[in-house]
Design an enzyme around this catalytic site. Structure first.
Site, mmCIF file in Angstrom:
data_model
loop_
_atom_site.group_PDB
_atom_site.id
_atom_site.type_symbol
_atom_site.label_atom_id
_atom_site.label_comp_id
_atom_site.label_asym_id
_atom_site.label_seq_id
_atom_site.Cartn_x
_atom_site.Cartn_y
_atom_site.Cartn_z
ATOM 1 N N ASP A 8 0.856 -1.189 0.000
ATOM 2 C CA ASP A 8 0.000 0.000 0.000
ATOM 3 C C ASP A 8 0.897 1.246 0.000
ATOM 4 O O ASP A 8 2.044 1.187 0.455
ATOM 5 C CB ASP A 8 -0.879 -0.051 1.256
ATOM 6 C CG ASP A 8 -1.575 1.267 1.515
ATOM 7 O OD1 ASP A 8 -2.226 1.783 0.587
ATOM 8 O OD2 ASP A 8 -1.459 1.793 2.645
ATOM 9 N N LEU A 9 0.379 2.367 -0.500
ATOM 10 C CA LEU A 9 1.207 3.585 -0.563
ATOM 11 C C LEU A 9 1.035 4.486 0.671
ATOM 12 O O LEU A 9 1.906 4.551 1.521
ATOM 13 C CB LEU A 9 0.857 4.393 -1.822
ATOM 14 C CG LEU A 9 1.551 4.010 -3.129
ATOM 15 C CD1 LEU A 9 1.116 4.990 -4.229
ATOM 16 C CD2 LEU A 9 3.064 4.051 -2.978
ATOM 17 N N THR A 42 -3.050 0.471 -4.212
ATOM 18 C CA THR A 42 -3.400 1.758 -3.598
ATOM 19 C C THR A 42 -4.808 2.204 -3.964
ATOM 20 O O THR A 42 -5.393 1.721 -4.944
ATOM 21 C CB THR A 42 -2.376 2.831 -4.066
ATOM 22 O OG1 THR A 42 -2.736 4.106 -3.525
ATOM 23 C CG2 THR A 42 -2.355 2.960 -5.584
ATOM 24 N N SER A 236 -4.818 0.464 6.405
ATOM 25 C CA SER A 236 -6.212 0.903 6.539
ATOM 26 C C SER A 236 -7.200 -0.166 6.096
ATOM 27 O O SER A 236 -6.823 -1.196 5.554
ATOM 28 C CB SER A 236 -6.455 2.163 5.712
ATOM 29 O OG SER A 236 -6.093 3.286 6.457
ATOM 30 N N ASN A 238 -9.117 -0.363 3.612
ATOM 31 C CA ASN A 238 -9.121 -0.766 2.198
ATOM 32 C C ASN A 238 -8.017 -1.781 1.896
ATOM 33 O O ASN A 238 -7.917 -2.271 0.782
ATOM 34 C CB ASN A 238 -9.030 0.456 1.261
ATOM 35 C CG ASN A 238 -7.738 1.219 1.409
ATOM 36 O OD1 ASN A 238 -7.108 1.197 2.464
ATOM 37 N ND2 ASN A 238 -7.336 1.918 0.364
HETATM 38 CA CA CA Z 1 -3.080 3.347 3.130
#
Ligand code: CA
Length: 282
Positions: A8-9, A42, A236, A238
């Protein structure tokens, strides 16, 4: 043996200054040399990710818009799952009526209403005057992070979004918790849609077949790598879907508790090169 690492970014690979640290960049390079395919997963749009990697020699596969798109390292679209036009318009009409700041992710641009930034300014003022303990600076930082994406196209209304534009992701952002919750409740049971949150002040809507986890499965299949030989790291909600399908799951130290709970390993924070720790352990 891990052959693919999905990263993830925001809040994970990027530090709190939204930069890729030297340590993380070197760890990605080393992982690549060991034969691990390092990919980015992302909520950001693909063209925005390209900007972030512009000065880097890294050319990864990119799962973008929370799994609604997959682009190959040359920038070609390999897979996409847009929200149907009619459904998207229904969502956007509601968001406009409720005076939400929103962003519509498509292949070439992020469409956002001209009045959106003004709406957020008003929300910030209201929140700070009603709650003196809230830091205006923190709110401004969150807003400026939102505005720092590339590829914005300002529209007077969703009706001005070009007919041909495929809509991958709709992000709604508000500093007003009640308003956000109201938005979440409005869409959480909508058939054919997935709703996730990627940061404190937002919720995001995609096609039900778009998630980082589903996209990771698609890409692993394309690359001939079984899911049990994949690893993923995030912070997070997501990221939940990909952490649940990856063979090895990692959370950065600054991840939400729900994410830490479902991850096998917890690394350092995004400011402590948690991603490098993860990659070095594979
Ligand atoms: Ca994130």
């Amino acid at each position: 043996m891990i052959k693919l690492a999905a990263i993830d970014l925001d809040g994970t690979l990027l530090n709190s200054k939204s930069e890729i640290s030297k340590e993380n960049a070197e760890a990605i390079k080393r992982a690549g040399d060991k034969g691990i395919e390092v990919i980015i997963a992302t909520g950001r749009a693909h063209f925005d990710v390209i900007e972030i990697f512009r000065d880097s020699s890294l050319k990864p596969w990119v799962i973008g818009a929370n799994g609604a798109t997959i682009h190959d390292p040359q920038g070609n679209l390999f897979h996409s799952v847009p929200i149907g036009r009619e459904k998207a318009e229904g969502i956007l009409e509601w968001l406009e009526q409720q005076e939400f700041y929103y962003e519509v992710f498509s292949e070439k641009a992020i469409y956002t209403p001209q009045s959106g930034r003004e709406l957020l300014e008003i929300e910030m003022d209201r929140l700070v005057s009603a709650n003196p303990e809230v830091s205006l600076k923190d709110l401004q930082l969150a807003a400026s992070k939102q505005y720092s994406q590339s590829g914005f196209a300002f529209v007077d209304s969703f009706k001005s979004i070009p007919e041909h534009a495929e809509i991958y992701n709709i992000l709604a952002f508000s500093f007003n918790e009640k308003k956000r919750l109201n938005g979440w409740n409005q869409f959480k049971d909508t058939e054919g849609l997935t709703i996730v949150t990627s940061a404190h002040h937002n919720f995001e809507l995609e096609h039900e077949s778009a998630s980082k986890g589903i996209a990771l499965g698609k890409l692993a299949e394309k690359l001939g790598i079984p899911l049990k030989e994949t690893a993923a790291i995030g912070d997070s909600m997501n990221d939940e879907s990909m952490l649940l399908v990856a063979g090895k799951s990692f959370a950065v130290g600054n991840a939400r508790n729900e994410i830490k709970k479902i991850s096998q390993t917890i690394c350092g924070t995004n400011d402590e090169n948690g991603v490098a720790q993860m990659l070095n352990s594979l």
